[in-house]
Write a protein that holds these residues in place. Structure first.
Motif, PDB file in Angstrom:
ATOM      1  N   LYS A 165      38.334  39.140  42.282  1.00  0.00           N
ATOM      2  CA  LYS A 165      38.974  38.038  42.221  1.00  0.00           C
ATOM      3  C   LYS A 165      40.468  38.190  41.837  1.00  0.00           C
ATOM      4  O   LYS A 165      40.802  38.682  41.063  1.00  0.00           O
ATOM      5  CB  LYS A 165      38.124  37.090  41.559  1.00  0.00           C
ATOM      6  CG  LYS A 165      38.595  35.410  41.693  1.00  0.00           C
ATOM      7  CD  LYS A 165      37.725  34.437  40.824  1.00  0.00           C
ATOM      8  CE  LYS A 165      37.932  33.030  41.306  1.00  0.00           C
ATOM      9  NZ  LYS A 165      37.309  32.079  40.300  1.00  0.00           N
ATOM     10  N   ASN A 166      41.137  37.402  42.785  1.00  0.00           N
ATOM     11  CA  ASN A 166      42.693  37.280  42.460  1.00  0.00           C
ATOM     12  C   ASN A 166      43.187  38.596  42.569  1.00  0.00           C
ATOM     13  O   ASN A 166      44.097  38.965  41.798  1.00  0.00           O
ATOM     14  CB  ASN A 166      43.026  36.526  41.261  1.00  0.00           C
ATOM     15  CG  ASN A 166      42.477  35.042  41.394  1.00  0.00           C
ATOM     16  OD1 ASN A 166      42.766  34.476  42.353  1.00  0.00           O
ATOM     17  ND2 ASN A 166      42.306  34.530  40.122  1.00  0.00           N
ATOM     18  N   GLN A 190      36.612  42.324  39.257  1.00  0.00           N
ATOM     19  CA  GLN A 190      36.042  41.862  37.972  1.00  0.00           C
ATOM     20  C   GLN A 190      34.654  42.699  37.455  1.00  0.00           C
ATOM     21  O   GLN A 190      34.458  42.832  36.296  1.00  0.00           O
ATOM     22  CB  GLN A 190      35.570  40.504  38.311  1.00  0.00           C
ATOM     23  CG  GLN A 190      36.733  39.607  38.185  1.00  0.00           C
ATOM     24  CD  GLN A 190      36.261  38.107  38.156  1.00  0.00           C
ATOM     25  OE1 GLN A 190      35.152  37.920  38.769  1.00  0.00           O
ATOM     26  NE2 GLN A 190      36.917  37.346  37.616  1.00  0.00           N
ATOM     27  N   GLU A 198      39.631  30.971  47.354  1.00  0.00           N
ATOM     28  CA  GLU A 198      39.465  31.331  45.682  1.00  0.00           C
ATOM     29  C   GLU A 198      39.755  32.725  45.685  1.00  0.00           C
ATOM     30  O   GLU A 198      39.878  33.251  44.601  1.00  0.00           O
ATOM     31  CB  GLU A 198      38.169  31.248  45.550  1.00  0.00           C
ATOM     32  CG  GLU A 198      37.387  29.573  45.523  1.00  0.00           C
ATOM     33  CD  GLU A 198      37.303  29.036  46.757  1.00  0.00           C
ATOM     34  OE1 GLU A 198      37.006  30.112  47.920  1.00  0.00           O
ATOM     35  OE2 GLU A 198      36.503  28.018  46.851  1.00  0.00           O
ATOM     36  N   ASP A 199      40.233  33.538  46.769  1.00  0.00           N
ATOM     37  CA  ASP A 199      40.763  34.945  46.783  1.00  0.00           C
ATOM     38  C   ASP A 199      39.614  35.691  45.920  1.00  0.00           C
ATOM     39  O   ASP A 199      39.848  36.427  45.046  1.00  0.00           O
ATOM     40  CB  ASP A 199      41.947  34.927  46.094  1.00  0.00           C
ATOM     41  CG  ASP A 199      42.678  36.616  46.035  1.00  0.00           C
ATOM     42  OD1 ASP A 199      42.187  37.321  46.971  1.00  0.00           O
ATOM     43  OD2 ASP A 199      43.393  36.754  45.627  1.00  0.00           O
ATOM     44  N   LEU A 200      38.428  35.599  46.557  1.00  0.00           N
ATOM     45  CA  LEU A 200      37.089  36.206  46.006  1.00  0.00           C
ATOM     46  C   LEU A 200      36.280  36.921  46.963  1.00  0.00           C
ATOM     47  O   LEU A 200      36.384  36.715  48.017  1.00  0.00           O
ATOM     48  CB  LEU A 200      36.225  34.878  45.369  1.00  0.00           C
ATOM     49  CG  LEU A 200      34.775  35.417  45.090  1.00  0.00           C
ATOM     50  CD1 LEU A 200      34.785  36.290  43.786  1.00  0.00           C
ATOM     51  CD2 LEU A 200      33.879  34.362  44.898  1.00  0.00           C
ATOM     52  N   ALA A 224      31.054  34.182  39.657  1.00  0.00           N
ATOM     53  CA  ALA A 224      32.487  34.198  39.852  1.00  0.00           C
ATOM     54  C   ALA A 224      33.080  32.988  40.049  1.00  0.00           C
ATOM     55  O   ALA A 224      34.264  32.770  39.537  1.00  0.00           O
ATOM     56  CB  ALA A 224      32.740  35.014  40.871  1.00  0.00           C
ATOM     57  N   LEU A 225      32.589  31.923  40.652  1.00  0.00           N
ATOM     58  CA  LEU A 225      33.045  30.521  41.014  1.00  0.00           C
ATOM     59  C   LEU A 225      32.925  29.662  39.637  1.00  0.00           C
ATOM     60  O   LEU A 225      32.961  28.286  39.875  1.00  0.00           O
ATOM     61  CB  LEU A 225      32.551  30.002  42.259  1.00  0.00           C
ATOM     62  CG  LEU A 225      32.934  30.782  43.421  1.00  0.00           C
ATOM     63  CD1 LEU A 225      32.204  30.282  44.655  1.00  0.00           C
ATOM     64  CD2 LEU A 225      34.427  30.492  43.766  1.00  0.00           C
TER      65      LEU A 225
END
Length: 446
Positions: free
Chosen positions: A53-54, A58, A316-318, A342-343
């Motif tokens: 993410k981003n 993660q 969400e850049d996921l 993740a969200l």
């Protein structure tokens, strides 16, 4: 307040501010792992996962064995057959040729395959979007024999050339592996290179993908996982049967790793081939939306011994990637629920699945053919006290009994039940426990 005290207080403030973020990563990693472990415990997953993410990974972890006979564990270096995730690369290769001015999406199939019935009405764009009407080769009656032969792209084109279209081009949408095989054939005709070489030169090398290539049984591939299917023995799996992968060129021919596919998602996210935020029908991908209205693009893959899911949430850049060397569609649910965590959501992991050791008294009464629709039938076969199910072009894989007339089909991670008529005879198979598939014959195909 003196300077020393100010600095001390500032340091404490920064520490207190950062503490939630410093502890968040281990906590969320633990939640990811707890979720996946629940699927592993149920015997539904062996493979590797990655969540980013981003622009930061993660979570990245592997489970189970790359080779169960040698007890070699999966790792982030393990290479998995990604099956239909290949289509995202084939589509990108076509778009690259379009960017180079070497073909147009409006070009008819007849430009590259002369004397093809209705070839002048089938466009490259229609093959990309599954609206060409080309029949899926998995559904053709000869496939059971063809999958054990070496079917090259010219051979596949010649074979399908003898078949009628499923519908008039552009009038409907129906998933077609054949369309993407034809696109690979066109890539070779236009570029003057093999599909494999063009992909390497124009897609894989520029993306820095060193662990992705063509899945061939005869080729030595370092760190390649062996493929397995669900079974009813104590280990719960068996070696996947052999079939010649040549027929999959363009539609499902690649292997990769979670790390390489993450690099691929970063390229896609950059908008090199299309804008993933704006495109309503990105070629090679499907467009989905979560129950909480997060839009994403995805592609899944499944072939004997392997299953894969790649999900990209542009806003969400996921990125969520799940690759398995067990042919079990749990990978799709794992990906969905990893994304949910993740969200910021809190999905419940699966509970231990109920199983019964009580033998089926009359397994033959379940055997037969069941109609999902007029063109798609399911076969159920009795082997001793056990039942096995398959769809068109697939392998017979076990139905795990959970009680009475209720079963679980791990290959597609779905509940399967059976409904009886007033006399007690089986009259329908209940897909997902409720969708009725009428029994049309008591004799399954061999």
């Amino acid at each position: 307040m003196n300077l020393q005290l100010r600095v001390h207080n500032l340091g404490l403030g920064v520490f207190l501010f950062l503490t939630p973020f410093l502890t968040a990563q281990p906590n969320i990693a633990g939640r990811f792992d707890h979720l996946v472990q629940a699927f592993v415990h149920n015997g539904d997953f062996s493979g590797s996962v990655l969540v980013a993410k981003n622009g930061h990974i993660q979570f990245q972890k592997s489970y189970g064995m790359a080779n169960y006979e040698w007890s070699l564990p999966n790792s982030e270096k393990t290479k998995f057959h990604v099956a239909s995730v290949t289509k995202t690369f084939t589509a990108a290769a076509v778009l690259r040729l379009n960017q180079q001015g070497k073909l147009k999406l409006s070009d008819p199939l007849s430009k590259y395959v002369p004397n093809f019935l209705n070839g002048e009405r089938i466009t490259i764009e229609q093959m990309l979007s599954h609206t060409s009407g080309l029949p899926d080769f998995y559904s053709l009656p000869e496939y059971a024999v063809k999958k054990r032969e070496t079917v090259t792209l010219p051979g596949l084109v010649a074979w399908v050339k003898t078949k009628p279209l499923d519908f008039l081009p552009g009038s409907k949408s129906s998933y077609s592996n054949t369309g993407y095989a034809f696109l690979a054939y066109i890539i070779e005709q236009v570029s003057g290179k093999s599909y494999e070489q063009f992909l390497a030169d124009e897609i894989l090398k520029p993306a820095g993908m060193k662990d992705t290539g063509t899945f061939r049984d005869e080729t030595l591939v370092a760190n390649r996982a062996a493929g397995y299917q669900p079974a009813l023995d104590d280990r719960g799996l068996r070696n996947a049967p052999f079939y010649d992968k040549t027929i999959l060129t363009g539609s499902g021919s690649l292997y990769s790793t979670t790390g390489d596919l993450y690099e691929w998602c970063r390229v896609v996210q950059s908008g090199k081939f299309f804008d993933p935020r704006e495109s309503t029908a990105p070629y090679g991908w499907g467009v989905r939306e979560t129950k909480n209205h997060h839009k994403y693009i995805e592609q899944s893959g499944r072939d004997p011994g392997f299953a894969a899911q790649v999900s990209l949430f542009p806003t969400e850049d996921l990125v969520v990637i799940v690759l398995g060397n067990l042919e079990d569609a749990a990978v799709n649910r794992i990906a969905d629920e990893l994304a949910a965590i993740a969200l910021g959501e809190n999905p419940a992991p699966p509970q231990p699945r109920a199983k019964t050791t009580t033998p089926i008294s009359q397994p033959e009464e379940y055997a037969g053919r069941y109609e999902v629709n007029p063109t798609f039938l399911l076969d159920v076969r009795a082997e001793g006290p056990a039942l096995y199910l398959r769809g068109t072009g697939g392998d017979y894989l076990p139905l795990e009994r959970t009680g009475g007339d209720s079963f679980f089909y791990r290959q597609l991670y779905v509940k399967v039940g059976f409904r009886r008529d007033k006399t007690g005879k089986i009259e329908a198979l209940l897909w997902n426990g409720d969708y009725p598939c009428r029994k049309v014959s008591a004799k399954p195909l061999p």
